[in-house]
Design a protein around this motif. Structure first.
Motif, mmCIF file in Angstrom:
data_model
loop_
_atom_site.group_PDB
_atom_site.id
_atom_site.type_symbol
_atom_site.label_atom_id
_atom_site.label_comp_id
_atom_site.label_asym_id
_atom_site.label_seq_id
_atom_site.Cartn_x
_atom_site.Cartn_y
_atom_site.Cartn_z
ATOM 1 N N LYS A 42 0.834 -1.198 0.000
ATOM 2 C CA LYS A 42 0.000 0.000 0.000
ATOM 3 C C LYS A 42 0.876 1.258 0.000
ATOM 4 O O LYS A 42 2.083 1.202 0.253
ATOM 5 N N THR A 43 0.259 2.404 -0.282
ATOM 6 C CA THR A 43 0.992 3.664 -0.435
ATOM 7 C C THR A 43 0.698 4.592 0.742
ATOM 8 O O THR A 43 -0.461 4.801 1.108
ATOM 9 N N LEU A 44 1.797 5.148 1.352
ATOM 10 C CA LEU A 44 1.683 6.089 2.467
ATOM 11 C C LEU A 44 0.880 7.309 2.037
ATOM 12 O O LEU A 44 1.027 7.795 0.921
ATOM 13 N N THR A 45 0.027 7.769 2.922
ATOM 14 C CA THR A 45 -0.900 8.910 2.777
ATOM 15 C C THR A 45 -2.059 8.579 1.835
ATOM 16 O O THR A 45 -3.176 9.033 2.075
ATOM 17 N N THR A 46 -1.820 7.790 0.775
ATOM 18 C CA THR A 46 -2.913 7.415 -0.123
ATOM 19 C C THR A 46 -3.822 6.391 0.536
ATOM 20 O O THR A 46 -5.051 6.501 0.480
ATOM 21 N N HIS A 47 -3.219 5.356 1.176
ATOM 22 C CA HIS A 47 -3.997 4.288 1.793
ATOM 23 C C HIS A 47 -3.911 4.289 3.319
ATOM 24 O O HIS A 47 -4.813 3.759 3.972
ATOM 25 N N TYR A 48 -2.842 4.842 3.889
ATOM 26 C CA TYR A 48 -2.684 4.779 5.346
ATOM 27 C C TYR A 48 -1.815 5.951 5.822
ATOM 28 O O TYR A 48 -1.106 6.602 5.033
ATOM 29 N N THR A 49 -1.866 6.201 7.152
ATOM 30 C CA THR A 49 -0.989 7.184 7.800
ATOM 31 C C THR A 49 -0.270 6.498 8.956
ATOM 32 O O THR A 49 -0.685 5.425 9.418
ATOM 33 N N VAL A 50 0.851 7.124 9.429
ATOM 34 C CA VAL A 50 1.682 6.539 10.482
ATOM 35 C C VAL A 50 1.810 7.537 11.626
ATOM 36 O O VAL A 50 2.032 8.739 11.409
ATOM 37 N N SER A 51 1.678 7.046 12.862
ATOM 38 C CA SER A 51 1.911 7.871 14.055
ATOM 39 C C SER A 51 2.960 7.195 14.926
ATOM 40 O O SER A 51 3.233 6.004 14.769
ATOM 41 N N GLY A 52 3.558 7.937 15.872
ATOM 42 C CA GLY A 52 4.533 7.367 16.798
ATOM 43 C C GLY A 52 5.946 7.339 16.271
ATOM 44 O O GLY A 52 6.773 6.541 16.759
ATOM 45 N N VAL A 53 6.262 8.159 15.267
ATOM 46 C CA VAL A 53 7.627 8.184 14.715
ATOM 47 C C VAL A 53 8.617 8.575 15.818
ATOM 48 O O VAL A 53 8.427 9.579 16.529
ATOM 49 N N GLY A 54 9.696 7.777 15.990
ATOM 50 C CA GLY A 54 10.735 8.049 16.982
ATOM 51 C C GLY A 54 10.454 7.456 18.338
ATOM 52 O O GLY A 54 11.370 7.358 19.168
ATOM 53 N N ASP A 55 9.218 7.047 18.617
ATOM 54 C CA ASP A 55 8.907 6.477 19.928
ATOM 55 C C ASP A 55 9.504 5.080 20.050
ATOM 56 O O ASP A 55 9.401 4.250 19.117
ATOM 57 N N ALA A 56 10.111 4.804 21.209
ATOM 58 C CA ALA A 56 10.752 3.501 21.431
ATOM 59 C C ALA A 56 9.731 2.371 21.395
ATOM 60 O O ALA A 56 10.034 1.240 20.976
ATOM 61 N N GLY A 57 8.503 2.635 21.819
ATOM 62 C CA GLY A 57 7.463 1.597 21.845
ATOM 63 C C GLY A 57 6.659 1.488 20.566
ATOM 64 O O GLY A 57 5.686 0.747 20.517
ATOM 65 N N GLY A 58 7.018 2.244 19.522
ATOM 66 C CA GLY A 58 6.307 2.177 18.259
ATOM 67 C C GLY A 58 5.072 3.059 18.242
ATOM 68 O O GLY A 58 4.935 3.995 19.046
ATOM 69 N N GLY A 59 4.142 2.770 17.340
ATOM 70 C CA GLY A 59 2.941 3.596 17.199
ATOM 71 C C GLY A 59 1.865 2.840 16.444
ATOM 72 O O GLY A 59 1.734 1.627 16.585
#
Length: 527
Positions: A42-59
Motif C-alpha cells: 500500500k501507499t503512504l498517505t494514499t492508503h494509510y498514515t503513520v503515528s509514533g515516529v521516533g517512539d521507542a514503543g512504536g505507534g
C-alpha cells in the motif's frame, strides 16, 4: 539511549472494518514502514498514515477506509540505506546524533536479519558453498525445467522438463519425461521415462516406443483375474467331486470308515471354501467388467435354436450382418437366473419400428462390442428367445466361448396421434355420398351434395358472390311470397297478409275449396 528492540515485523488478521494496526518497534521516519494488505504493498498517505515516529514503543498504522475482514495485514520496517550523520573535525560531539546513527545501524542489521530469516539457507554444519541458481542459456531453455541436484550432489542444475497428465495417448504427439497417458485399447496407464514424439498405434505394450513408457496401472489384468476365477471355480467343482468319490470309497471299508469319512468331509469343506472364494473373485471381476448387464457365453453357431444355458448365438458369422439373436432364457451368472421376462419385454413399447437397443460387450475388452436396435417382435420359444435386430455399431472380434455382458434399453412409448390436417393440393376427390359438412356444435346436422343430376363428363361450378348469403328453402307452389307457376293448379289456401307480394304466370287455376286472399297493402301480379 541504546536501541536493542529485535522486533521489526507485525502481522494481523483483520477483523470487520478494522482500520488501526499497532507496531511495537522504533522507526526514524514515517517512510521507514512498509504496509501490505493481503499481499499488496500500500501507499503512504494514499492508503494509510503513520503515528509514533521516533517512539521507542512504536505507534499505529491507520487505514483510510479499513481492510476486508480476514485479510492479512503485514507491517514491516524498511530502514533506508543512508548515512546522514556528519561529524566536523575538532567540532562538537553531538551525543544524540551519534546515538541515532548507531540505532539506525542496529535497525538495518535487524531488517536484514528478518529478511534472511525468510530465505532458504544451508545448515550451519553444511560444507556446501558457492551454490548458484542455474539460469540456462535463455528463457526458452529454462521453460518447464526443474531445478535438481547434479549427479555429484554438490551443486544444483537445470533438470529435465516437468511432465503432466496428457489424457489419452495419441500418435504424432511430443511427450515429455514424467508425462502420464491412458492406453484406450486396454485402459492401462503409462509413465513416460524418455521424452519423444509418438508414432505407430496402440496398444503401447507392442508399440515401437514401448521402452519409453513404464506401466503404472495394469487395467487389463482384470480380464485375466476373471479368467483365473472361472478356472478356480472349475477346479473347486472338480475337487468337490473327488471328495464325494473318496467318501463313497471310504464307506466300503469298515475298518477305516470313520477316518475316511472324516477326511472326505474335510476335503469337501476345503473344496467348497475354494469354490466360494473363486465365485467371490469371479463376481468381483464381473462387477468391474459390466455393471447393470447380464453375463452370457457366445456360441458361434448361426442356427436359430436354443443355444444352451447361459449362451447366445448370432444368425450370421459377420457381426455387422446379424439380423436375429438367439438367447437362452437363463444368463451365465451364478445360478443361471431366468431373465426371459426381461428379454421378452423389450418389444412391449408402442414404437413398432424401433423397440430399443441391445448392447453386447466382451468381458475384459470393453472396446470389443456390438450394438443392435430391436426392430420387431421378440419370439419366446420357451427356454430361449429370438430377437430381431438391425446392426447399429460394432468393433473387434467376438469368438466362440467368449464371455459377454449384455444390456437392454427399451424405446419410450409412442406419443398420441395429433389432429388430422386438411387435405393437400391434388388429393383424391371424395364421392358425393362421403363428402359432408357438419355443424360445429351439433355433428348430427349435415349438408350433403348430390351430383347425379349433372350430365356425364360435365363439371358444374358454384360461384359465391362477394357478400354474405343466406340460402332459403325453395318456395312451394302456393307460398304467398313467391308463386311462380304455368298451368299449375293451386291446391292450398294462400293469404297475402298486407306486407307480402307475389307473382304468377297464367293461366291460373284454383282448385275447389281453396282460396287466394290478397289483403290490403299486398299485391299479386298475374302475367
Amino acid at each position: 539511549m541504546t536501541y536493542v528492540d529485535t522486533t521489526q515485523r507485525r502481522e494481523y488478521t483483520a477483523t470487520s472494518s478494522q482500520t488501526v494496526f499497532a507496531y511495537t518497534f522504533r522507526i526514524l521516519a514515517n517512510t521507514d514502514i512498509k504496509v501490505y494488505d493481503d499481499g499488496v504493498l500500500k501507499t503512504l498517505t494514499t492508503h494509510y498514515t503513520v503515528s509514533g515516529v521516533g517512539d521507542a514503543g512504536g505507534g499505529n498504522v491507520t487505514f483510510g477506509t479499513g481492510v476486508t475482514e480476514g485479510n492479512l495485514v503485514v507491517i514491516t520496517r524498511s530502514t533506508p540505506d543512508t548515512q546522514n550523520t556528519d561529524y566536523t573535525a575538532s567540532g562538537p560531539f553531538a551525543a544524540n546524533d551519534h546515538e541515532t546513527a548507531l540505532d539506525k545501524l542496529a535497525m538495518k542489521s535487524q531488517d536484514l536479519d528478518e529478511k534472511i530469516g525468510r530465505s532458504f539457507k544451508f545448515a550451519t554444519t553444511s560444507t556446501l558453498n558457492d551454490i548458484d541458481i542455474p539460469e540456462g542459456t535463455s528463457a526458452a531453455n529454462r521453460a518447464t525445467k526443474a531445478i535438481v541436484w547434479n549427479t555429484a550432489g554438490d551443486n544444483i542444475t537445470l533438470g529435465t522438463s516437468i511432465g503432466e497428465n496428457q489424457g489419452n495417448w495419441a500418435t504424432s504427439t511430443a511427450y515429455l519425461e514424467r508425462d502420464l497417458v491412458k492406453d484406450t485399447s486396454n485402459n492401462n496407464i503409462y509413465y513416460c521415462n524418455t521424452a519423444h514424439t509418438s508414432s505407430g498405434s496402440q496398444p503401447i505394450s507392442s508399440n515401437a516406443d514401448s521402452a519409453k513408457w513404464d506401466l503404472i496401472v495394469d487395467a487389463a489384468s482384470a480380464a485375466s483375474s476373471a479368467t483365473a476365477a472361472a478356472s478356480s471355480a472349475t477346479s473347486a467343482a472338480s475337487s468337490a467331486s473327488t471328495a464325494t468319490t473318496q467318501a463313497s470309497n471310504a464307506s466300503t471299508s469298515a475298518s477305516s470308515a470313520s477316518s475316511s469319512a472324516s477326511s472326505a468331509s474335510t476335503a469337501q469343506t476345503n473344496a467348497e471354501t475354494a469354490e466360494t472364494n473363486a465365485e467371490t473373485a469371479e463376481s468381483n471381476a464381473e462387477a468391474s467388467a459390466g455393471a447393470l448387464a447380464w453375463k452370457y457365453t457366445f456360441d458361434s453357431s448361426t442356427t436359430m435354436a436354443d443355444p444352451g444355458a447361459g449362451e447366445i448365438r448370432f444368425d450370421n458369422a459377420t457381426v455387422a450382418s446379424v439380423t436375429n439373436l438367439a438367447m437362452d432364457a437363463t444368463s451365465a451368472d451364478t445360478g443361471n437366473p431366468d431373465v426371459s421376462d426381461l428379454i421378452a419385454s423389450i418389444d412391449d413399447g408402442s414404437n413398432d419400428t424401433h423397440e430399443g437397443y441391445v448392447t453386447i460387450r466382451k468381458s475384459g475388452t470393453p472396446a470389443t462390442f456390438a450394438c443392435y436396435s430391436v426392430t420387431g417382435a421378440v419370439t419366446d420359444s420357451t427356454g430361449w428367445l429370438q430377437v430381431p435386430v438391425t446392426h447399429v455399431a460394432s468393433n473387434g472380434t467376438i469368438s466362440n466361448t467368449d464371455t459377454l455382458y449384455i444390456s437392454f434399453i427399451r424405446t419410450g412409448a409412442k406419443g398420441a396421434t395429433g389432429a388430422t390436417g386438411p387435405a393437400g393440393a391434388g388429393s383424391d376427390t371424395p364421392a358425393d355420398n362421403i363428402f359432408r359438412i357438419t355443424d360445429q356444435t351439433d355433428t348430427s346436422k349435415l349438408i350433403a351434395f348430390e351430383a347425379s343430376g349433372i350430365s356425364t363428363s360435365t363439371t358444374r361450378t358454384i360461384t359465391m358472390p362477394d357478400e354474405d348469403v343466406t340460402l332459403e328453402a325453395r318456395a312451394s307452389l302456393g307460398s304467398s311470397s313467391m308463386i311462380r307457376t304455368n298451368g299449375k293448379t293451386i291446391s292450398e289456401n294462400i293469404t297475402f297478409a298486407g306486407t307480402e307480394n307475389g307473382s304468377t304466370i297464367g293461366p291460373v287455376i284454383v282448385a275447389n275449396t281453396y282460396t287466394v286472399t290478397v289483403s290490403n297493402g299486398s299485391r299479386w301480379v298475374i302475367l
